[in-house]
Design an enzyme around this catalytic site. Structure first.
Site, PDB file in Angstrom:
ATOM      1  N   GLY A   1       0.749  -1.486  -0.144  1.00  0.00           N
ATOM      2  CA  GLY A   1       0.210   0.175  -0.065  1.00  0.00           C
ATOM      3  C   GLY A   1       1.204   1.502  -0.053  1.00  0.00           C
ATOM      4  N   SER A   2       2.106   1.337  -0.401  1.00  0.00           N
ATOM      5  CA  SER A   2       2.878   2.885  -0.241  1.00  0.00           C
ATOM      6  C   SER A   2       2.338   3.243  -1.399  1.00  0.00           C
ATOM      7  CB  SER A   2       4.597   2.692  -1.180  1.00  0.00           C
ATOM      8  OG  SER A   2       4.255   1.596  -2.119  1.00  0.00           O
ATOM      9  N   ASN A   3       1.808   3.895  -2.259  1.00  0.00           N
ATOM     10  CA  ASN A   3       0.953   4.276  -3.728  1.00  0.00           C
ATOM     11  C   ASN A   3      -0.016   5.068  -2.686  1.00  0.00           C
ATOM     12  OD1 ASN A   3       2.409   4.537  -6.350  1.00  0.00           O
ATOM     13  ND2 ASN A   3       2.794   2.149  -5.721  1.00  0.00           N
TER      14      ASN A   3
ATOM     15  N   LEU B   1      -4.541  -6.840  -7.369  1.00  0.00           N
ATOM     16  CA  LEU B   1      -4.532  -8.001  -8.551  1.00  0.00           C
ATOM     17  C   LEU B   1      -5.183  -9.024  -9.100  1.00  0.00           C
ATOM     18  CD1 LEU B   1      -0.739  -9.176  -6.691  1.00  0.00           C
ATOM     19  CD2 LEU B   1      -1.094  -7.210  -8.244  1.00  0.00           C
TER      20      LEU B   1
ATOM     21  N   ILE C   1     -10.614  -7.027 -12.805  1.00  0.00           N
ATOM     22  CA  ILE C   1     -11.428  -6.013 -12.214  1.00  0.00           C
ATOM     23  C   ILE C   1     -13.157  -6.763 -13.566  1.00  0.00           C
ATOM     24  CG2 ILE C   1     -12.675  -3.929 -13.234  1.00  0.00           C
ATOM     25  CD1 ILE C   1     -10.642  -4.057 -11.425  1.00  0.00           C
TER      26      ILE C   1
ATOM     27  N   ASN D   1      -5.053   1.803 -13.673  1.00  0.00           N
ATOM     28  CA  ASN D   1      -4.136   0.806 -12.995  1.00  0.00           C
ATOM     29  C   ASN D   1      -2.797   1.534 -13.030  1.00  0.00           C
ATOM     30  OD1 ASN D   1      -3.069  -1.620 -12.110  1.00  0.00           O
ATOM     31  ND2 ASN D   1      -2.455  -1.896 -13.750  1.00  0.00           N
TER      32      ASN D   1
ATOM     33  N   HIS E   1       1.410  -0.015 -13.651  1.00  0.00           N
ATOM     34  CA  HIS E   1       1.805  -0.490 -13.506  1.00  0.00           C
ATOM     35  C   HIS E   1       3.533  -1.025 -13.821  1.00  0.00           C
ATOM     36  CE1 HIS E   1       2.259  -5.129 -15.437  1.00  0.00           C
ATOM     37  NE2 HIS E   1       3.006  -5.037 -15.812  1.00  0.00           N
TER      38      HIS E   1
ATOM     39  N   ASP F   1      -3.681  -5.254 -18.175  1.00  0.00           N
ATOM     40  CA  ASP F   1      -2.109  -4.283 -18.792  1.00  0.00           C
ATOM     41  C   ASP F   1      -2.788  -3.974 -19.582  1.00  0.00           C
ATOM     42  OD1 ASP F   1      -1.623  -4.581 -16.208  1.00  0.00           O
ATOM     43  OD2 ASP F   1      -0.448  -6.371 -16.922  1.00  0.00           O
TER      44      ASP F   1
ATOM     45  N   GLU G   1       6.924   5.521  -9.303  1.00  0.00           N
ATOM     46  CA  GLU G   1       5.836   5.495  -9.040  1.00  0.00           C
ATOM     47  C   GLU G   1       5.316   6.747  -7.756  1.00  0.00           C
ATOM     48  OE1 GLU G   1       4.764   0.986  -9.947  1.00  0.00           O
ATOM     49  OE2 GLU G   1       4.764   0.969  -8.024  1.00  0.00           O
TER      50      GLU G   1
HETATM   51  C1  GAR Z   1       2.902  -1.572  -7.452  1.00  0.00           C
HETATM   52  O1  GAR Z   1       4.714  -1.051  -7.794  1.00  0.00           O
HETATM   53  C2  GAR Z   1       2.255  -1.272  -8.753  1.00  0.00           C
HETATM   54  O2  GAR Z   1       2.523  -1.272  -9.835  1.00  0.00           O
HETATM   55  C3  GAR Z   1       2.325  -3.004  -8.936  1.00  0.00           C
HETATM   56  O3  GAR Z   1       2.318  -3.557  -7.292  1.00  0.00           O
HETATM   57  C4  GAR Z   1       3.116  -2.656  -6.773  1.00  0.00           C
HETATM   58  C5  GAR Z   1       2.749  -2.337  -5.354  1.00  0.00           C
HETATM   59  O4  GAR Z   1       2.372  -1.771  -4.430  1.00  0.00           O
HETATM   60  N1  GAR Z   1       1.409  -3.400  -9.724  1.00  0.00           N
HETATM   61  C6  GAR Z   1       1.407  -4.504 -10.605  1.00  0.00           C
HETATM   62  O5  GAR Z   1       2.075  -5.317 -10.590  1.00  0.00           O
HETATM   63  C7  GAR Z   1       0.010  -4.443 -10.825  1.00  0.00           C
HETATM   64  N2  GAR Z   1      -0.067  -5.455 -11.847  1.00  0.00           N
HETATM   65  P1  GAR Z   1       2.812  -0.749  -3.260  1.00  0.00           P
HETATM   66  O6  GAR Z   1       1.381  -1.999  -2.369  1.00  0.00           O
HETATM   67  O7  GAR Z   1       3.594  -0.848  -1.900  1.00  0.00           O
HETATM   68  O8  GAR Z   1       1.465   0.356  -3.357  1.00  0.00           O
END
Ligand code: GAR
Length: 187
Positions: free
Chosen positions: A12-14, A83, A86, A100, A102, A143, A172
């Site tokens: 969940g950092s994003n 993951l 949808i 999304n 990626h 994607d 990101e």
């Molecule tokens: C992120 O790097 C995002 O791009 C990736 O999951 C990570 C989540 O990081 N998404 C995918 O791979 C989708 N196919 P976070 O939980 O620290 O935000």
């Protein structure tokens, strides 16, 4: 008022960055964060910011959660490390409103099974000289929706899956919330 909801499956950092960014923007509110994983780090991160979370399972995903979203009627549904695929019902209810992020320069390293470490391992194995991030609309294929934004970073032969992950996360965290903000302003 513009509103967003976030879906996340992992650390969940994003999601946290997005919440922090919009705390400083008066006309945008992060209403709620949804996760399919009751053990996901995102729950603690988001709760400490005062944003409500909902954990759901396969059963509630298709209808109950969708019904709740329809009531909330967010301006954007943001997938930040989510993951699960949808379902069509979501795509019909929120056309061009689900986006999304990626961790690669799509169309490279996308598709089913290409997430997190799998992406970074493949990038290193293929000795790529650059990588990056893609923010895109979500459609019925993993994607493959229209690309909204990409940012790149260069790689060297000394890069490892860990360092590629770190560089990617940095991109990101730098761009995702700002891109969301721009989309909301242009809606
Ligand atoms: C992120 O790097 C995002 O791009 C990736 O999951 C990570 C989540 O990081 N998404 C995918 O791979 C989708 N196919 P976070 O939980 O620290 O935000």
């Amino acid at each position: 008022m513009n509103t967003i909801v976030v879906f996340a499956s992992g650390s969940g950092s994003n999601a946290e960055k997005i919440i922090s960014y919009f705390e400083k923007v008066s006309h945008v509110e992060v209403l709620k964060v949804y996760t399919n994983n009751s053990k996901a780090g995102v729950i603690a991160r988001v709760s400490s910011k005062g944003v409500p979370t909902r954990v759901f399972d396969r059963e509630t995903y298709e209808k109950e959660v969708l019904d709740e979203l329809k009531k909330l009627n967010p301006s954007l549904v943001v997938l930040a490390g989510f993951l699960w695929k949808i379902p069509q019902g979501y795509l019909s209810a929120f056309p061009s409103k689900i986006i999304n992020i990626h961790p690669s320069l799509l169309p490279k390293y996308g598709g089913k099974g290409m997430y997190g470490g799998h992406v970074f391992d493949a990038i290193v194995a293929n000795k790529e000289s650059e990588t990056g991030i893609t923010i895109h609309y979500v459609n019925e294929h993993y994607d493959e929706g229209a690309i909204i934004f990409q940012a790149k970073t260069s790689l060297s032969t000394s890069d490892t899956a860990e360092s590629v992950a770190e560089k990617t996360h940095r991109l990101e965290h730098k761009h995702f919330a700002a891109v969301i903000h721009k989309l909301l302003e242009n809606q």
